[in-house]
Scaffold this active site. Structure first.
Site, mmCIF file in Angstrom:
data_model
loop_
_atom_site.group_PDB
_atom_site.id
_atom_site.type_symbol
_atom_site.label_atom_id
_atom_site.label_comp_id
_atom_site.label_asym_id
_atom_site.label_seq_id
_atom_site.Cartn_x
_atom_site.Cartn_y
_atom_site.Cartn_z
ATOM 1 N N GLN A 132 0.807 -1.215 0.000
ATOM 2 C CA GLN A 132 0.000 0.000 0.000
ATOM 3 C C GLN A 132 0.837 1.260 0.000
ATOM 4 O O GLN A 132 0.356 2.340 -0.369
ATOM 5 C CB GLN A 132 -0.931 0.015 1.207
ATOM 6 C CG GLN A 132 -0.225 0.258 2.552
ATOM 7 C CD GLN A 132 -1.185 0.298 3.718
ATOM 8 O OE1 GLN A 132 -1.639 -0.749 4.177
ATOM 9 N NE2 GLN A 132 -1.489 1.486 4.217
ATOM 10 N N CYS A 138 -5.045 0.808 3.780
ATOM 11 C CA CYS A 138 -5.091 -0.584 4.226
ATOM 12 C C CYS A 138 -6.493 -1.158 4.129
ATOM 13 O O CYS A 138 -6.680 -2.350 3.851
ATOM 14 C CB CYS A 138 -4.573 -0.696 5.649
ATOM 15 S SG CYS A 138 -5.607 0.153 6.880
ATOM 16 N N HIS A 278 -5.675 -0.679 11.765
ATOM 17 C CA HIS A 278 -5.123 -1.251 10.536
ATOM 18 C C HIS A 278 -6.004 -2.404 10.065
ATOM 19 O O HIS A 278 -6.452 -3.225 10.873
ATOM 20 C CB HIS A 278 -3.708 -1.752 10.806
ATOM 21 C CG HIS A 278 -2.940 -2.152 9.586
ATOM 22 N ND1 HIS A 278 -2.895 -1.389 8.437
ATOM 23 C CD2 HIS A 278 -2.165 -3.253 9.326
ATOM 24 C CE1 HIS A 278 -2.130 -1.983 7.539
ATOM 25 N NE2 HIS A 278 -1.686 -3.113 8.042
ATOM 26 N N ASN A 294 -0.540 -9.116 5.219
ATOM 27 C CA ASN A 294 -0.445 -7.677 5.382
ATOM 28 C C ASN A 294 -0.307 -7.007 4.016
ATOM 29 O O ASN A 294 -0.217 -7.681 2.987
ATOM 30 C CB ASN A 294 0.755 -7.331 6.270
ATOM 31 C CG ASN A 294 0.625 -5.973 6.944
ATOM 32 O OD1 ASN A 294 -0.283 -5.194 6.645
ATOM 33 N ND2 ASN A 294 1.535 -5.668 7.849
#
Length: 424
Positions: A132, A138, A278, A294
């Site tokens: 990102q 996110c 997040h 992630n």
């Protein structure tokens, strides 16, 4: 290129306070020089002094983490010389944008036994790790992981869906880099009956401010299945695992310094105290950990993934779980299939987990009857760690804490105070 890198090193070295360096390990200075070159970071003479100090604090933090046998390994990565504000740009979950209406459906807890292990990566329903960048997007990345997994099952093809369309179009009156909420992505696709693939709508890590979000020239990627809504999952690990047995899930949690510097192993973070900040995605589990994908690139963590311990809150990882619902169409999908992720959670087991905390039989609240077991109290460290330990469920002894030993020549008296033996 070589000359510019050399100048970068000279600038860093010129700004370092060598009186401070002489009182600290020389290795950290050398590592900072190498780090600046490796990260291709070009700081001014003034800025390099600040970056060096941040890097030093990061080095001390990583060394402290790795000495405690926590069960995971930390490292100096690209976050090592970033300020708190700069690290925050790699997050982006905005709780204020969470929908107030109920999801289209809710997952009911089943009494059927769950599989011991679920791996949607090996099942061909996860694309490679994405990045990102320093844009608070996110929320779009966590959402697409779950969407890609469900589309592979319902639509019959693994596809790489475009976070950039979500970034540009979900919040038309505000910058998507300023944050968002993951389930709003499914509402957007349901209302607009579309979402492009990344090949047709590349990610730029910026909100392009498209105004009315004109997508007339961008083809739809949801060809053989359409989003009809999303399924909400009740809080708790049991509900989350049941959802993971069905599909990858979009989740949220709180990022701490430990997560920023994570390298490998099974993480059991006990330092989180605040709100979720997040969005990521869970893509499987084993008897001991949950596999989380992630959006910080494959250079971070365990090839872009983190393994989070089972039977642990994991900084609210199980509190905001959802996945999209799709319905197959009669159309065939003409887009190319995406490359599958090749990450193997078992390939890099990491360090052996350290001991879990033991119950503290002497645990109590400082002021009995005054504490309340609610986030407004227990999310604050002073209440959780000291004033309201019992009420906040923190009656444990830290296994990494050194034994409380009396000074030489003294003993611990029955009143708990260290004195000379004849004074007890």
């Amino acid at each position: 290129m070589k000359s510019s890198l050399f100048l970068t090193v000279l600038a860093v070295a010129a700004a370092v306070n060598y009186d401070e360096v002489l009182r600290s390990p020389r290795l950290s200075v050398k590592e900072f020089h190498s780090f600046a070159v490796q990260q291709d970071r070009h700081y001014t003479t003034t800025e390099s002094a600040l970056r060096y100090k941040i890097f030093r604090r990061s080095m001390e933090f990583v060394n402290s983490e790795n000495k405690q046998d926590l069960g995971w390994e930390s490292e100096l990565n690209f976050f090592a010389d970033l300020t708190t504000e700069e690290r925050g740009q790699w997050l982006g979950l905005n709780v204020s944008l969470a929908p107030t209406s109920a999801p289209a459906s809710s997952l009911a807890l089943s009494e059927d036994p769950l599989p011991d292990t679920v791996n949607w990566i090996a099942g061909g329903r996860v694309t490679p790790v994405k990045n990102q960048g320093s844009c608070g997007s996110c929320w779009s990345f966590g959402a697409t992981v779950a969407l890609e997994g469900v589309y592979a099952a319902v639509g019959g093809k693994l596809k790489n869906f475009a976070e950039q369309e979500l970034l540009d179009c979900v919040y038309e009156k505000r910058s998507g880099c300023r944050g968002g909420w993951h389930t709003t992505c499914y509402d957007y696709s349901r209302r607009n009956n579309r979402l492009a693939i990344t090949a047709n709508y590349p990610y730029t890590a910026t909100d392009s401010d498209r105004g009315a979000c004109d997508l007339s020239s961008v083809p739809d990627g949801l060809q053989s299945a359409k989003v009809t809504g999303y399924t909400g999952v009740d809080q708790g690990e049991n509900f989350h695992l049941q959802a993971l047995a069905i599909t990858p899930t979009a989740v949220a949690f709180e990022v701490t310094n430990s997560l920023h510097m994570y390298r490998s192993g099974v993480m059991k973070d006990r330092t989180c105290r605040g709100s979720v900040n997040h969005a990521v995605a869970a893509v499987g589990y084993s008897p001991t950990y949950i596999v989380v994908k992630n959006s910080w690139g494959a250079a971070w963590g365990d090839s872009g993934f983190v393994k989070m311990a089972r039977n642990h809150h994991n900084c609210k990882l199980h509190d905001y779980v959802a996945y999209p619902t799709l319905q197959a169409t009669s159309d065939s999908d003409t887009d190319p299939e995406s490359v599958q992720c090749d990450y193997d959670p078992e390939a890099n087991p990491g360090p052996t987990p350290g001991p879990d905390p033991k119950p503290d039989p002497d645990c109590r609240d400082e002021f009995e009857g005054w504490c309340r077991p609610e986030p407004a109290w227990c999310d604050k460290p002073v209440y959780f760690e000291k004033l309201c330990r019992k009420t906040c469920g923190n009656c444990v002894e830290d296994p990494t804490k050194k034994p409380d030993v009396c000074p030489s020549g003294t003993v611990r008296c029955p009143d708990g105070i260290c004195k000379h033996e004849h004074m007890c």
